[in-house]
Design a protein around this motif. Structure first.
Motif, PDB file in Angstrom:
ATOM      1  N   LEU A   1       1.046  -1.024  -0.036  1.00 28.79           N
ATOM      2  CA  LEU A   1      -0.018   0.288   0.029  1.00 28.79           C
ATOM      3  C   LEU A   1       0.983   1.150   0.106  1.00 28.79           C
ATOM      4  CD1 LEU A   1      -2.714   1.510   0.571  1.00 28.79           C
ATOM      5  CD2 LEU A   1      -2.431   1.287   2.382  1.00 28.79           C
ATOM      6  N   ARG A   2       0.488   2.182  -0.866  1.00 32.15           N
ATOM      7  CA  ARG A   2       1.031   3.634  -0.862  1.00 32.15           C
ATOM      8  C   ARG A   2       0.226   4.415  -1.233  1.00 32.15           C
ATOM      9  NH1 ARG A   2       2.546   4.961  -4.963  1.00 32.15           N
ATOM     10  NH2 ARG A   2       2.434   3.103  -6.579  1.00 32.15           N
ATOM     11  N   VAL A   3      -0.065   6.020  -0.514  1.00 30.18           N
ATOM     12  CA  VAL A   3      -0.662   7.006  -0.287  1.00 30.18           C
ATOM     13  C   VAL A   3       0.444   7.867  -0.403  1.00 30.18           C
ATOM     14  CG1 VAL A   3      -2.001   7.896   1.141  1.00 30.18           C
ATOM     15  CG2 VAL A   3      -2.465   6.056   1.192  1.00 30.18           C
ATOM     16  N   ASP A   4       0.522   8.928  -1.843  1.00 29.42           N
ATOM     17  CA  ASP A   4       0.753  10.400  -1.571  1.00 29.42           C
ATOM     18  C   ASP A   4      -0.013  11.233  -1.234  1.00 29.42           C
ATOM     19  OD1 ASP A   4       2.792   8.233  -2.575  1.00 29.42           O
ATOM     20  OD2 ASP A   4       2.813   8.418  -4.247  1.00 29.42           O
ATOM     21  N   TYR A   5      -0.220  12.114  -1.216  1.00 30.48           N
ATOM     22  CA  TYR A   5      -0.034  13.615  -0.821  1.00 30.48           C
ATOM     23  C   TYR A   5       0.846  14.450  -1.402  1.00 30.48           C
ATOM     24  CZ  TYR A   5      -2.925  11.869   3.693  1.00 30.48           C
ATOM     25  OH  TYR A   5      -3.902  11.343   4.201  1.00 30.48           O
ATOM     26  N   GLY A   6       0.248  14.853  -2.761  1.00 33.55           N
ATOM     27  CA  GLY A   6       1.464  15.116  -3.473  1.00 33.55           C
ATOM     28  C   GLY A   6       2.445  14.948  -3.639  1.00 33.55           C
ATOM     29  N   GLU A   7       3.711  15.416  -2.976  1.00 29.89           N
ATOM     30  CA  GLU A   7       4.550  14.979  -2.741  1.00 29.89           C
ATOM     31  C   GLU A   7       5.280  14.548  -1.536  1.00 29.89           C
ATOM     32  OE1 GLU A   7       7.032  15.365  -5.295  1.00 29.89           O
ATOM     33  OE2 GLU A   7       5.891  16.594  -6.628  1.00 29.89           O
ATOM     34  N   VAL A   8       4.611  14.024  -0.483  1.00 29.97           N
ATOM     35  CA  VAL A   8       4.703  13.471   0.795  1.00 29.97           C
ATOM     36  C   VAL A   8       4.004  12.083   0.321  1.00 29.97           C
ATOM     37  CG1 VAL A   8       4.467  13.142   2.976  1.00 29.97           C
ATOM     38  CG2 VAL A   8       4.587  15.442   2.105  1.00 29.97           C
ATOM     39  N   ARG A   9       4.986  11.116   0.837  1.00 29.45           N
ATOM     40  CA  ARG A   9       4.785   9.277   0.883  1.00 29.45           C
ATOM     41  C   ARG A   9       4.406   9.616   2.473  1.00 29.45           C
ATOM     42  NH1 ARG A   9       6.573   5.619  -3.099  1.00 29.45           N
ATOM     43  NH2 ARG A   9       5.118   6.823  -4.095  1.00 29.45           N
ATOM     44  N   ALA A  10       2.534   9.233   2.204  1.00 29.83           N
ATOM     45  CA  ALA A  10       1.788   9.068   4.216  1.00 29.83           C
ATOM     46  C   ALA A  10       2.294   7.194   4.836  1.00 29.83           C
ATOM     47  CB  ALA A  10       0.816   9.840   4.121  1.00 29.83           C
ATOM     48  N   VAL A  11       2.055   6.840   3.148  1.00 33.07           N
ATOM     49  CA  VAL A  11       1.926   4.981   3.670  1.00 33.07           C
ATOM     50  C   VAL A  11       2.921   4.564   2.116  1.00 33.07           C
ATOM     51  CG1 VAL A  11       0.925   3.334   3.693  1.00 33.07           C
ATOM     52  CG2 VAL A  11       0.041   5.418   4.541  1.00 33.07           C
ATOM     53  N   ASP A  12       3.928   4.134   3.162  1.00 36.74           N
ATOM     54  CA  ASP A  12       4.843   3.752   1.892  1.00 36.74           C
ATOM     55  C   ASP A  12       5.828   1.758   1.460  1.00 36.74           C
ATOM     56  OD1 ASP A  12       7.171   3.551   0.247  1.00 36.74           O
ATOM     57  OD2 ASP A  12       8.460   4.472   1.538  1.00 36.74           O
ATOM     58  N   GLY A  13       4.454   1.400   1.095  1.00 33.27           N
ATOM     59  CA  GLY A  13       5.270   0.172   0.557  1.00 33.27           C
ATOM     60  C   GLY A  13       4.357  -0.559   2.113  1.00 33.27           C
ATOM     61  N   MET A  14       3.680  -0.543   2.684  1.00 39.01           N
ATOM     62  CA  MET A  14       2.913  -1.627   3.666  1.00 39.01           C
ATOM     63  C   MET A  14       1.983  -2.543   3.426  1.00 39.01           C
ATOM     64  SD  MET A  14       0.740   0.168   7.092  1.00 39.01           S
ATOM     65  CE  MET A  14       1.321   1.991   6.976  1.00 39.01           C
ATOM     66  N   THR A  15       2.062  -3.457   3.924  1.00 33.87           N
ATOM     67  CA  THR A  15       1.995  -5.161   3.427  1.00 33.87           C
ATOM     68  C   THR A  15       1.370  -5.698   4.850  1.00 33.87           C
ATOM     69  OG1 THR A  15       3.340  -5.119   1.746  1.00 33.87           O
ATOM     70  CG2 THR A  15       2.265  -7.204   2.950  1.00 33.87           C
ATOM     71  N   PHE A  16       0.287  -6.011   4.911  1.00 34.22           N
ATOM     72  CA  PHE A  16       0.021  -6.837   5.898  1.00 34.22           C
ATOM     73  C   PHE A  16      -1.015  -7.798   6.269  1.00 34.22           C
ATOM     74  CE2 PHE A  16      -1.705  -2.914   7.462  1.00 34.22           C
ATOM     75  CZ  PHE A  16      -2.821  -2.974   7.159  1.00 34.22           C
ATOM     76  N   SER A  17      -1.607  -8.368   6.920  1.00 36.02           N
ATOM     77  CA  SER A  17      -3.086  -9.091   6.400  1.00 36.02           C
ATOM     78  C   SER A  17      -3.597  -9.458   8.125  1.00 36.02           C
ATOM     79  CB  SER A  17      -3.090 -10.151   5.721  1.00 36.02           C
ATOM     80  OG  SER A  17      -2.727 -11.083   6.702  1.00 36.02           O
TER      81      SER A  17
END
Lengths: 234, 312
Positions: free
Chosen positions: B8-24
């Motif tokens: 999972l990745r979530v970006d706010y413009g240039e800022v990456r708030a969530v960076d390659g998260m994986t879980f279950s």
């Protein structure tokens, strides 16, 4: 799609309360003018400048208040968009009906008191008792102002300060609605006759109003269809 | 409802708030989601609830994608500090819409909770204190009975009795109606007894995902005369040390084998459990101590979580 009964009911309930208070104030002003001055025109006609602002802010509230509420309660933007569109489609006629009721009550009052209920501005209708045309004129006006409200509120919700850029387009929707009526362009602080020689037909006005509202809703949808909920409200 | 998040990745413009998260996450458990301010907790939960679309990766709840999927989002409830579900005229209005929009709404339970938190239906939401607004959010969150329920800092402004009332209500309702609950909080010590499993995220990445007891067993509090504590902990990863006169208490990260434990006892030192908050602070230190202290294989869960890209 589920019928937006509670959304519509809450909006109508609030509009009814506001209308009752507004009508009372306008009646007091009318009596005041008659007692302390000379009453020559319909005061309700002048007062109808205010309800379109109410319609605008009803459109704003639809986005600012109910869009986040719906999404936070697990509804999709698509579900909200459909329910909001149905609500607008039923809410605008209800507001227009309240305006018609205001004219009719004023006619009754003026008749009892023997005051002349002249209209000061050009309208689709020649008399306040011409109910279908009174209803149509304000219906088109309210549709335009509500969708202008939803569109600009959506832009401000999504882009905050960048929403300022939506204001000219919002005004454009209002102009389109007023143009559909074809009698007079009444914008905030600006007012001039459109100079339309022939009165537009009912169908033309209705088509213009419906087209304007559909355009406004489509413009709103283009903004909210994937809008993220803001983490903090301003 | 189970939750599966992959890359999972979530970006706010240039800022990456969530960076390659994986879980279950499995069904029917209470999870603690811990992280510093700006670590990505609210963003992560917002994506899980369909409040926003992810920039990349996949999110599935109950085996289905979330964003703009009404069949799934209708079963998810996220109560945030922003107060979307209650930002309306009166308490009555908030409940009026919750009842209408929430498929599993329990009106009787909502009334019971209102009473417990001292809220009245005619109260104006805008005139309520911060704590009362938080309590109303809790009422909506619990009475929604959503199979995936998330509370993001829902205690803000609540006084201690109200917070305890929340814990009690949450636990009692969870026992009666098991579901997946995610609690995000900064009041770690107060909430940690509720957690079955804990996720710690830092700067948009998953640092730890473990059962609470396993996580707490990663550290030991060593207490005794200061000089002996210092001698015993030499060469170990010490998270912090507190001194009171001649006595010191050091928090040590990492397993202590039986030989070391015996040595401690022989030296007259007491060994005890550590506070989850101490571990949290250590694992999310900006200096990057977490990377030094947590072996790469430890950074993700032993419960089926994919470890790729999560270890810091």
């Amino acid at each position: 799609m589920r019928f937006p009964s509670r959304l519509l009911a809450s909006q109508l309930f609030f509009a009814g309360l506001v209308w009752a208070a507004f009508y009372a104030v306008v009646t007091l002003i009318t009596v005041g003018i008659a007692v302390f001055g000379t009453l020559t025109n319909s005061v309700w006609e002048s007062a109808t400048q205010v309800p379109r602002w109410f319609a605008l802010f009803a459109g704003v509230a639809m986005i600012r208040e109910f869009l986040p509420l719906y999404i936070a309660h697990g509804q999709t933007r698509r579900q909200f968009g459909a329910q909001a569109a149905v609500t607008v489609a039923l809410y605008a006629p209800a507001l227009s009906a309240l305006l018609v009721l205001g004219y009719l009550l004023e006619t009754l009052l003026y008749n009892v008191a023997g005051w002349p209920q002249e209209l000061a501005r050009p309208h689709l209708f020649a008399s306040p008792t011409d109910v279908p045309l009174v209803f149509l004129e304000y219906l088109v006006e309210f549709l335009a102002w509500i969708v202008a409200g939803t569109f600009m509120a959506a832009a401000f919700y999504r882009w905050q300060g960048g929403g300022l850029l939506s204001i000219p387009l919002g005004i454009g929707l209002v102009v389109l609605g007023e143009a559909a009526i074809g009698t007079e362009l009444r914008l905030p602080f600006i007012r001039f006759p459109l100079g339309v020689v022939s009165t537009p037909t009912v169908l033309t006005v209705l088509a213009g109003g419906v087209g304007c509202s559909l355009l406004g809703l489509a413009m709103t949808w283009s903004i909210i269809r994937d809008v993220p909920l803001r983490n903090r409200l301003a | 409802m189970n939750v599966e998040v992959r890359d999972l990745r979530v970006d706010y413009g240039e800022v990456r708030a969530v960076d390659g998260m994986t879980f279950s996450l499995g069904e029917g458990k209470i999870y603690g989601l811990l992280g510093r301010n700006g670590s990505g907790k609210t963003t992560l939960m917002s994506v899980l609830a369909g409040f926003r679309r992810q920039s990349g990766g996949t999110v599935r709840v109950g085996g289905r994608p979330v964003f703009e999927n009404g069949k799934v989002t209708g079963e998810i409830c996220l109560i945030r500090d922003a107060g979307e579900t209650i930002d309306i005229d009166k308490v009555d209005d908030a409940l009026y819409f919750a009842e209408w929009l929430r498929p599993r709404w329990d009106a009787a339970y909502a009334n019971e909770l209102l009473e417990r938190f001292g809220l009245r239906r005619k109260m104006s939401v805008k005139a309520m204190s911060k704590g009362q607004r938080s309590a109303l959010g809790v009422v909506v969150g619990l009475a929604s009975r959503s199979p995936l329920t998330m509370f993001d800092e829902s205690y803000l402004g609540m006084d201690a009795p109200s917070r305890y009332a929340f814990y009690d209500a949450l636990l009692a309702d969870f026992m009666a109606h098991p579901r997946t609950i995610i609690l995000s909080t900064h009041l770690i010590e107060e909430y940690s007894p509720l957690f079955e499993e804990v996720m710690i995220i830092d700067r948009g990445r998953l640092v730890v995902r473990e059962e609470s007891q396993t996580l707490l067993a990663r550290g030991t509090a060593v207490t005794g005369p200061a000089d002996r504590v210092a001698e015993f902990t030499a060469g170990l990863t010490v998270l912090n040390t507190r001194r009171l006169g001649p006595t010191a208490s050091a928090t040590v990260y990492g397993d202590l084998d039986e030989a070391r434990r015996r040595k401690a006892r022989e030296a007259g030192l007491e060994l005890g459990p550590i506070a989850m908050q101490d571990l949290f602070v250590h694992l999310t230190e900006p200096s990057g101590d977490a990377a030094r202290a947590v072996p790469a294989g430890d950074a993700a869960a032993p419960h089926g979580a994919d470890q790729s890209g999560d270890a810091r």
